[in-house]
Design an enzyme around this catalytic site. Structure first.
Site, PDB file in Angstrom:
ATOM      1  N   LYS A   1     101.266  33.797  36.213  1.00 29.57           N
ATOM      2  CA  LYS A   1     101.080  32.468  36.076  1.00 29.57           C
ATOM      3  C   LYS A   1     102.488  31.852  35.927  1.00 29.57           C
ATOM      4  CE  LYS A   1      97.736  29.436  34.754  1.00 29.57           C
ATOM      5  NZ  LYS A   1      96.290  29.690  35.035  1.00 29.57           N
TER       6      LYS A   1
ATOM      7  N   ASP B   1      96.616  24.763  38.644  1.00 25.62           N
ATOM      8  CA  ASP B   1      95.973  24.752  37.424  1.00 25.62           C
ATOM      9  C   ASP B   1      96.326  23.197  37.012  1.00 25.62           C
ATOM     10  OD1 ASP B   1      95.217  26.918  34.897  1.00 25.62           O
ATOM     11  OD2 ASP B   1      96.767  25.555  34.116  1.00 25.62           O
TER      12      ASP B   1
END
Ligand code: NDP
Ligand code: AKG
Length: 448
Positions: free
Chosen positions: A128, A168
């Site tokens: 991430k 995201d």
């Protein structure tokens, strides 16, 4: 409460090392609570130090992102890419641009991504990244210059076979386009290095819809298997009005539910007649407006300041689709008191541990994020496959694959829950099923 000695020892070590990262500790603790029966049954995991290695990222990249705003002033943000675990595939996971981003937030998201990606059954490791950059109120030119500066550093660390980012929060089609363009320019390479791309340059049909649609496929299947029920005729409360919320609303409506709310970080709207999604899309996708505008345009709809109130709206099903810890104990109790029977998570870790305890104590059907929202990364995996094949599948092909992946996640979670003595527990089952595949790969590959 943690009881297994091995699990307790590793968790104590995480608390000692990462005590200043509350979101990461929360994510690890929730997973560890589920894993106790798993490590008790598999002593080989302790022998191979699997838990100790699982909680330590393989690599943390932290970098300066310097860019120039429209006034010619130099701005400096922090960039992150956390390459958490590559046991079952290249690192894979989104990029978040939000002022709340810090190392602990990216670590919790990366840690969740390891087990989520494993659940999809596709070969993807966990990672991430992101930045504390806030695109709100910035011009397109500023967002482009920021993305170019961000990718100028990030491009050294990623690649189609090593680490494949995606979007995201606040990283959508516009940002992915700028990021991909800069990667291509610097590396002189046209590859599937990032997913969520535009359809003209290697994107997959149905990736935009995938997380929201997948959330509804998961919820529909869990309802069918566990309650012999469906979305048909249900009242649904959804938070957020971004990518996940919009397409969860679209699919829930298509499955016969009435969705009565939408929200953003300022407040929420309640429309007793059902949310008109074309208006939400126009506000959010059309001109990046605020959700308040919905109540100004739709007679009978109400706007309320503050986002927490959305959980006081009576419903049968709640789908949190905004951000972490948006449902606390008080909100969970309000949901239960107002008739909610199902909570399935579109956002990552939207429920606090106290909220989850309320769901469990009251027998709600609870679908945890790493299972329920895995549809986005699953279709990212399918985008990678299409890029490798140099071909594009139709919307229906991708959507059918997505649906069967989500149904398999429900089945595999329930099978694992049963195997480890917690029949019907979708949270324990998701953590166990996701973990075992990664753990076995880590044992097989030796101490790394
Ligand atoms: N996009 C994807 O494919 C996937 C996303 N997720 C998760 O889903 C969630 C939503 O992501 P996505 O829809 O892509 O993001 P978007 O940026 O498209 O939308 C985010 C939405 O959440 C709201 N929001 C953000 N922060 C807060 C906050 N602190 N309090 C209240 N509302 C907030 C935003 O409001 P505002 O505009 O006011 O900030 C916006 O309505 C995140 O948790 C993300 O990690 C999970 C799997 C895949
Ligand atoms: O599509 C991806 O690679 C990642 C999506 C994501 O960030 C997530 O699942 O939370």
């Amino acid at each position: 409460m943690l009881t297994d000695e091995y699990v307790k020892r590793v968790y104590a070590q995480v608390e000692k090392r990462d005590g200043d990262q509350p979101e990461f500790l929360q994510a690890v603790r929730e997973v560890f609570e589920s894993l106790e029966p798993v490590v008790e049954k598999h002593p080989e995991y302790e022998k191979a130090g699997v838990l100790e290695r699982l909680v330590e990222p393989e690599r943390v990249v932290k970098f300066r992102v310097a860019w120039t705003d429209d006034e010619g002033k130099v701005q400096v943000n922090r960039g992150y890419r956390i390459q958490f675990n590559s046991a079952i595939g290249p690192y894979k996971g989104g990029l978040r641009f939000h002022p709340s981003v810090n190392e602990g937030v990216i670590k919790f998201l990366g840690f969740e991504q390891i087990l989520k990606n494993s659940l999809t059954s596709l070969p993807m490791g966990g990672g991430k990244g992101g930045s504390d950059f806030d695109p709100k109120g910035k011009s397109d030119a500023e967002v482009m210059r920021f993305c170019q500066a961000f990718m100028t550093e990030l491009c050294r660390h990623i690649g189609q076979f090593t680490d494949v980012p995606a979007g995201d929060i606040n990283v959508g089609a516009r940002e992915i386009g700028y990021l991909f363009g800069q990667y291509k320019r610097i590396r002189d390479e046209y590859s599937g290095v990032i997913t969520g791309k535009g359809l003209e340059f290697g994107g997959s049909l149905a990736r935009t819809e995938a997380t929201g649609y997948g959330l509804c496929y998961y919820t529909q299947e869990a309802l069918r298997v566990l309650k012999n029920d469906s979305f048909e005729g249900k009242t649904v409360v959804i938070s957020g009005s971004g990518n996940v919320a919009i397409f969860a609303t679209e699919k829930a409506q298509a499955l016969g539910a009435k969705v009565v709310t939408a929200s953003d970080s300022n407040g929420y709207v309640y429309d007793p007649d059902g949310i008109k999604l074309d208006i939400v899309k126009d506000i959010k996708l059309g001109h990046r407006g605020r959700i308040k505008e919905y109540a100004e345009r739709v007679p009978g709809a109400e706007y309320h300041e503050g986002c927490k109130g959305v959980w006081t709206v009576p419903c049968d099903i709640a789908l949190p689709c905004a951000t972490q810890n948006e449902i606390d104990e008080e909100s969970a109790k309000a949901l239960v008191a107002n008739g909610c029977k199902v909570v399935c998570e579109g956002a990552n870790m939207p429920s606090t541990p106290e909220a989850i305890a309320v769901y469990q104590d009251n027998g709600l059907l609870y679908g945890p994020a790493k299972a329920a929202n895995a549809g986005g990364v699953a279709v990212s995996g399918l985008e990678m496959s299409q890029n490798s094949y140099r071909l594009s599948w139709t919307f229906e092909e991708v959507d059918n694959k997505l649906k069967s992946i989500m149904e398999n996640i429900v089945a595999n979670s329930l099978a694992a829950a049963k195997e480890y003595g917690h029949e019907g527990d979708l949270m324990l089952g998701a953590n166990a099923a996701g973990f075992v595949k990664v753990a076995n790969a880590m044992v097989a590959q030796g101490v790394l």
